[in-house]
Design a protein around this motif. Structure first.
Motif, PDB file in Angstrom:
ATOM      1  N   ASP A  97      20.449 -18.184 -25.329  1.00 26.89           N
ATOM      2  CA  ASP A  97      22.067 -18.423 -26.540  1.00 26.89           C
ATOM      3  C   ASP A  97      22.587 -17.826 -26.149  1.00 26.89           C
ATOM      4  O   ASP A  97      23.798 -18.526 -27.311  1.00 26.89           O
ATOM      5  N   MET A  98      22.673 -16.473 -26.632  1.00 24.37           N
ATOM      6  CA  MET A  98      23.554 -15.088 -26.756  1.00 24.37           C
ATOM      7  C   MET A  98      24.901 -15.105 -26.028  1.00 24.37           C
ATOM      8  O   MET A  98      25.753 -15.427 -25.585  1.00 24.37           O
ATOM      9  N   PRO A 133      19.151  -7.734 -27.972  1.00 23.41           N
ATOM     10  CA  PRO A 133      20.057  -7.396 -26.945  1.00 23.41           C
ATOM     11  C   PRO A 133      19.897  -5.566 -27.089  1.00 23.41           C
ATOM     12  O   PRO A 133      19.421  -4.997 -26.233  1.00 23.41           O
ATOM     13  N   GLY A 134      19.464  -5.164 -27.828  1.00 22.37           N
ATOM     14  CA  GLY A 134      19.227  -3.865 -28.413  1.00 22.37           C
ATOM     15  C   GLY A 134      18.646  -3.390 -28.424  1.00 22.37           C
ATOM     16  O   GLY A 134      17.752  -2.734 -27.115  1.00 22.37           O
ATOM     17  N   GLU A 193      25.440  -9.020 -32.326  1.00 17.05           N
ATOM     18  CA  GLU A 193      27.095  -8.812 -31.491  1.00 17.05           C
ATOM     19  C   GLU A 193      27.274  -7.661 -30.577  1.00 17.05           C
ATOM     20  O   GLU A 193      27.964  -7.581 -29.510  1.00 17.05           O
ATOM     21  N   ARG A 194      27.293  -6.809 -32.046  1.00 20.49           N
ATOM     22  CA  ARG A 194      27.126  -5.050 -30.603  1.00 20.49           C
ATOM     23  C   ARG A 194      26.558  -4.286 -30.097  1.00 20.49           C
ATOM     24  O   ARG A 194      26.685  -4.177 -28.813  1.00 20.49           O
ATOM     25  N   LEU A 198      26.838  -4.066 -26.213  1.00 24.44           N
ATOM     26  CA  LEU A 198      26.163  -2.749 -25.224  1.00 24.44           C
ATOM     27  C   LEU A 198      25.765  -3.436 -24.367  1.00 24.44           C
ATOM     28  O   LEU A 198      24.909  -2.722 -23.109  1.00 24.44           O
ATOM     29  N   LEU A 199      24.674  -4.667 -24.000  1.00 20.51           N
ATOM     30  CA  LEU A 199      23.330  -4.969 -23.051  1.00 20.51           C
ATOM     31  C   LEU A 199      24.906  -5.409 -22.178  1.00 20.51           C
ATOM     32  O   LEU A 199      24.727  -4.859 -20.366  1.00 20.51           O
ATOM     33  N   LEU A 200      25.564  -5.986 -21.992  1.00 19.04           N
ATOM     34  CA  LEU A 200      26.646  -6.188 -21.213  1.00 19.04           C
ATOM     35  C   LEU A 200      27.632  -5.208 -20.854  1.00 19.04           C
ATOM     36  O   LEU A 200      27.386  -5.290 -18.699  1.00 19.04           O
TER      37      LEU A 200
END
Length: 301
Positions: A97-98, A133-134, A193-194, A198-200
């Motif tokens: 979804d993100m 994501p983290g 969002e941060r 960082l994942l990307l």
């Protein structure tokens, strides 16, 4: 981004400028017997402890071990639940979804490379899709290292072994933080969002990440702190680099908090501290903070 990736994996390493040693004695300032602090690294095998000068003697002279947290506490059902909650996105929300189509394709590419399947696989989607994501970044970082170093056992790390050795020798084991505190710091201190950003960054720079991690592991095994300093100072000069606020939250603020606890711990019993070596170095590192507090801090030869 390199530094934050390692921090999210619980193993920050940053700039250092001291002798090539990982073990230090702490004495003076009213202590009847010295305590010791060992810099650790998550991707270092416990067998490496045999190559650290003075380790056995220092360990024998202390009566208890203090880590960042008590490793066994992570296995308690109530703490497993806390970790899971800290690592999971809200019900009904997934990583898919993100991310847009292009971002998801890039994530699928590296996931398939590491696991042999991507998020279109129901099992992968179920196990990884709801991670923040983290938290997902933490999993991918470890998987990337293990794919290149398949013989390494994550459960045989230095931190875990030191605490296991303490129990075998009837020494007490304690932590500077609770599982809840560390989970909050590592997985909830950055906005979603941060974390996504960082994942990307990791997905985009995975080859660079692997190269840096390999070099950090080699530098740690060589006890070459000058090399670790150079690697820690490397930047991509974009949004992938850690901000001052992130460094303070993940490293310096924790150092200052630990220093409020260490004096009483050392005064009660001579203690063997084992914490990530990134917490030791620099002006705001534990070694310098201990010196400023009046202790004599010296490398163990």
């Amino acid at each position: 981004m390199k530094r934050l990736t390692i921090i999210f994996a619980s193993l920050a390493i940053m700039a250092v400028q001291v002798q090539a040693q990982l073990l230090y004695s702490i004495s003076g300032n009213g202590l009847q017997k010295p305590s010791y602090v060992l810099g650790t690294y998550h991707f270092a095998s416990s067998s490496f402890l045999n190559e650290i000068p003075g380790f056995q003697n220092a360990f024998q002279q202390t009566q208890q071990v203090c880590g960042e947290l008590v490793m066994d506490d992570m296995m308690k059902p109530e703490n497993v639940q806390k970790l899971q909650l800290a690592m999971m996105m809200p019900e009904g929300t997934t990583i898919q979804d993100m991310l847009d189509e292009e971002q998801m394709k890039a994530l699928n590419d590296i996931t398939k490379q590491l696991l042999g399947a991507d998020f279109s696989n129901p099992l992968v989607g179920q196990q990884l899709g709801r991670l923040t994501p983290g938290a997902l970044l933490t999993q991918l970082t470890s998987l990337l290292y293990l794919k290149k170093n398949p013989t390494f056992n994550l459960s045989d790390g230095v931190d875990t072994y030191v605490q296991t050795l303490a129990k075998q020798n009837n020494k007490g084991v304690m932590g500077l933080e609770t599982v809840e505190q560390q989970a909050k710091c590592l997985f909830q201190s950055a906005t979603i969002e941060r974390q996504k950003q960082l994942l990307l960054c990791f997905v985009k720079h995975q080859d660079y990440e692997m190269q840096i991690t390999d070099e950090l592991v080699k530098a740690y095994y060589d006890k070459d702190l000058d090399a670790i300093e150079r690697l820690g100072d490397m930047k991509l000069n974009d949004e992938c680099d850690a901000t001052d606020e992130e460094d303070n939250t993940l490293i310096y603020g924790r150092n200052a908090d630990w220093l409020t606890k260490m004096p009483a711990i050392m005064k009660e019993k001579p203690t063997f501290f084992a914490v990530g070596c990134g917490h030791l170095m620099g002006e705001k590192g534990l070694l310098n903070l201990l010196k400023e507090a009046g202790y004599d801090v010296n490398p163990v030869e």
